[in-house]
Design a protein around this motif. Structure first.
Motif, PDB file in Angstrom:
ATOM      1  N   UNK A   9       0.824  -1.205   0.000  1.00  9.24           N
ATOM      2  CA  UNK A   9       0.000   0.000   0.000  1.00  9.24           C
ATOM      3  C   UNK A   9       0.863   1.263   0.000  1.00  9.24           C
ATOM      4  N   UNK A  10       1.987   1.209   0.701  1.00  7.42           N
ATOM      5  CA  UNK A  10       2.907   2.354   0.779  1.00  7.42           C
ATOM      6  C   UNK A  10       3.856   2.422  -0.416  1.00  7.42           C
ATOM      7  N   UNK A  11       3.772   1.441  -1.316  1.00  7.56           N
ATOM      8  CA  UNK A  11       4.632   1.439  -2.501  1.00  7.56           C
ATOM      9  C   UNK A  11       6.070   1.061  -2.204  1.00  7.56           C
ATOM     10  N   UNK A  12       6.284   0.282  -1.144  1.00  4.25           N
ATOM     11  CA  UNK A  12       7.641  -0.088  -0.741  1.00  4.25           C
ATOM     12  C   UNK A  12       7.948  -1.514  -1.179  1.00  4.25           C
ATOM     13  N   UNK A  13       8.988  -1.653  -1.964  1.00  2.32           N
ATOM     14  CA  UNK A  13       9.513  -2.963  -2.333  1.00  2.32           C
ATOM     15  C   UNK A  13      10.780  -3.169  -1.527  1.00  2.32           C
ATOM     16  N   UNK A  14      10.825  -4.238  -0.760  1.00  2.00           N
ATOM     17  CA  UNK A  14      12.005  -4.495   0.063  1.00  2.00           C
ATOM     18  C   UNK A  14      13.169  -4.947  -0.801  1.00  2.00           C
ATOM     19  N   UNK A  15      14.354  -4.389  -0.552  1.00  4.70           N
ATOM     20  CA  UNK A  15      15.543  -4.867  -1.246  1.00  4.70           C
ATOM     21  C   UNK A  15      15.998  -6.193  -0.632  1.00  4.70           C
ATOM     22  N   UNK A  16      16.947  -6.839  -1.277  1.00  2.73           N
ATOM     23  CA  UNK A  16      17.594  -7.985  -0.643  1.00  2.73           C
ATOM     24  C   UNK A  16      18.291  -7.474   0.612  1.00  2.73           C
ATOM     25  N   UNK A  17      18.229  -8.242   1.675  1.00  4.03           N
ATOM     26  CA  UNK A  17      18.917  -7.846   2.907  1.00  4.03           C
ATOM     27  C   UNK A  17      20.411  -7.791   2.628  1.00  4.03           C
ATOM     28  N   UNK A  18      21.046  -6.715   3.029  1.00  2.42           N
ATOM     29  CA  UNK A  18      22.478  -6.526   2.786  1.00  2.42           C
ATOM     30  C   UNK A  18      23.309  -7.520   3.572  1.00  2.42           C
ATOM     31  N   UNK A  19      24.362  -7.993   2.937  1.00  7.76           N
ATOM     32  CA  UNK A  19      25.330  -8.854   3.616  1.00  7.76           C
ATOM     33  C   UNK A  19      26.248  -7.971   4.459  1.00  7.76           C
ATOM     34  N   UNK A  20      26.820  -8.517   5.519  1.00  6.48           N
ATOM     35  CA  UNK A  20      27.736  -7.730   6.345  1.00  6.48           C
ATOM     36  C   UNK A  20      28.977  -7.302   5.551  1.00  6.48           C
ATOM     37  N   UNK A  21      29.504  -6.146   5.910  1.00  9.11           N
ATOM     38  CA  UNK A  21      30.686  -5.622   5.235  1.00  9.11           C
ATOM     39  C   UNK A  21      31.975  -6.000   5.961  1.00  9.11           C
ATOM     40  N   UNK A  22      31.868  -6.685   7.087  1.00  8.52           N
ATOM     41  CA  UNK A  22      33.049  -7.049   7.878  1.00  8.52           C
ATOM     42  C   UNK A  22      32.731  -8.326   8.658  1.00  8.52           C
ATOM     43  N   UNK A  23      33.444  -8.560   9.740  1.00 13.45           N
ATOM     44  CA  UNK A  23      33.323  -9.795  10.517  1.00 13.45           C
ATOM     45  C   UNK A  23      32.220  -9.683  11.574  1.00 13.45           C
ATOM     46  N   UNK A  76      15.997  -6.739   6.669  1.00  8.57           N
ATOM     47  CA  UNK A  76      16.740  -7.629   7.568  1.00  8.57           C
ATOM     48  C   UNK A  76      15.783  -8.411   8.467  1.00  8.57           C
ATOM     49  N   UNK A  77      14.699  -7.770   8.924  1.00  8.01           N
ATOM     50  CA  UNK A  77      13.700  -8.477   9.733  1.00  8.01           C
ATOM     51  C   UNK A  77      13.125  -9.641   8.941  1.00  8.01           C
ATOM     52  N   UNK A  78      12.761  -9.378   7.695  1.00 14.33           N
ATOM     53  CA  UNK A  78      12.173 -10.429   6.871  1.00 14.33           C
ATOM     54  C   UNK A  78      13.175 -11.556   6.629  1.00 14.33           C
ATOM     55  N   UNK A  79      14.432 -11.211   6.368  1.00 14.21           N
ATOM     56  CA  UNK A  79      15.456 -12.233   6.124  1.00 14.21           C
ATOM     57  C   UNK A  79      15.692 -13.086   7.365  1.00 14.21           C
ATOM     58  N   UNK A  80      15.694 -12.455   8.524  1.00 11.71           N
ATOM     59  CA  UNK A  80      15.978 -13.175   9.770  1.00 11.71           C
ATOM     60  C   UNK A  80      14.790 -13.995  10.252  1.00 11.71           C
ATOM     61  N   UNK A  81      13.578 -13.479  10.030  1.00 14.15           N
ATOM     62  CA  UNK A  81      12.376 -14.097  10.605  1.00 14.15           C
ATOM     63  C   UNK A  81      11.556 -14.892   9.599  1.00 14.15           C
ATOM     64  N   UNK A  82      11.695 -14.574   8.327  1.00 12.40           N
ATOM     65  CA  UNK A  82      10.899 -15.230   7.310  1.00 12.40           C
ATOM     66  C   UNK A  82       9.512 -14.647   7.162  1.00 12.40           C
TER      67      UNK A  82
END
Length: 152
Positions: A9-23, A76-82
């Motif tokens: 409804x808000x016109x938001x498409x979620x991007x792929x959750x970003x991978x970490x840039x470090x350890x 990130x919430x969607x990637x972590x929780x499904x």
């Protein structure tokens, strides 16, 4: 209405959750809480939103950068929780604003994220937060936000 319906409804498409840039990992689930690592400001096309508030960015541009950080947090919430319906409550945001020493409108910049999260999650999106100015952020981005989320 589901969270996915609100996003549409808000016109938001979620991007792929970003991978970490470090350890580190992008998110940790522990004891009913989801801890999300800092998400930096990226435009819809994936380019970094760089700049310094009070120098080469105004509050409106900073709010948009914070809004984009909130979109990344949801990804990130969607990637972590499904399933975003597992979000019980947004507990806390830490908002870091790349700004000059004279810039004092960090709370207004942070509203870009807070307003979006409330629009998406309703009352469950209301949260405690800190909004602070910092001398610099990774890759020269304007805003970085991390989050603590209560989950079911």
């Amino acid at each position: 209405m589901t969270i996915e319906d609100r996003l549409e409804e808000l016109g938001i498409t979620l991007p792929e959750a970003s991978a970490p840039a470090a350890n580190y990992v992008p998110a940790v689930v522990l004891g009913g809480l989801l801890h999300i690592s800092g998400q930096i400001a990226q435009a819809e096309d994936g380019t970094l939103i760089r700049g310094r508030l009070g120098e080469d960015m105004d509050v409106a541009a900073g709010k948009e950068a914070a809004r984009r950080c909130a979109v990344a947090l949801i990804a990130q919430m969607k990637a972590a929780l499904g399933d975003l319906e597992r979000v019980e409550r947004l507990v806390k945001l830490n908002i870091f604003v790349n700004s000059t020493p004279a810039f004092t409108d960090q709370p207004e910049v942070g509203n870009g994220a807070s307003d979006l999260l409330v629009a998406v999650f309703g009352e469950k999106g209301r949260h405690a937060r800190s909004a602070v100015g910092v001398a610099t952020l990774p890759r020269g981005v304007a805003v970085e936000i991390d989050a603590l989320v209560a989950i079911t």
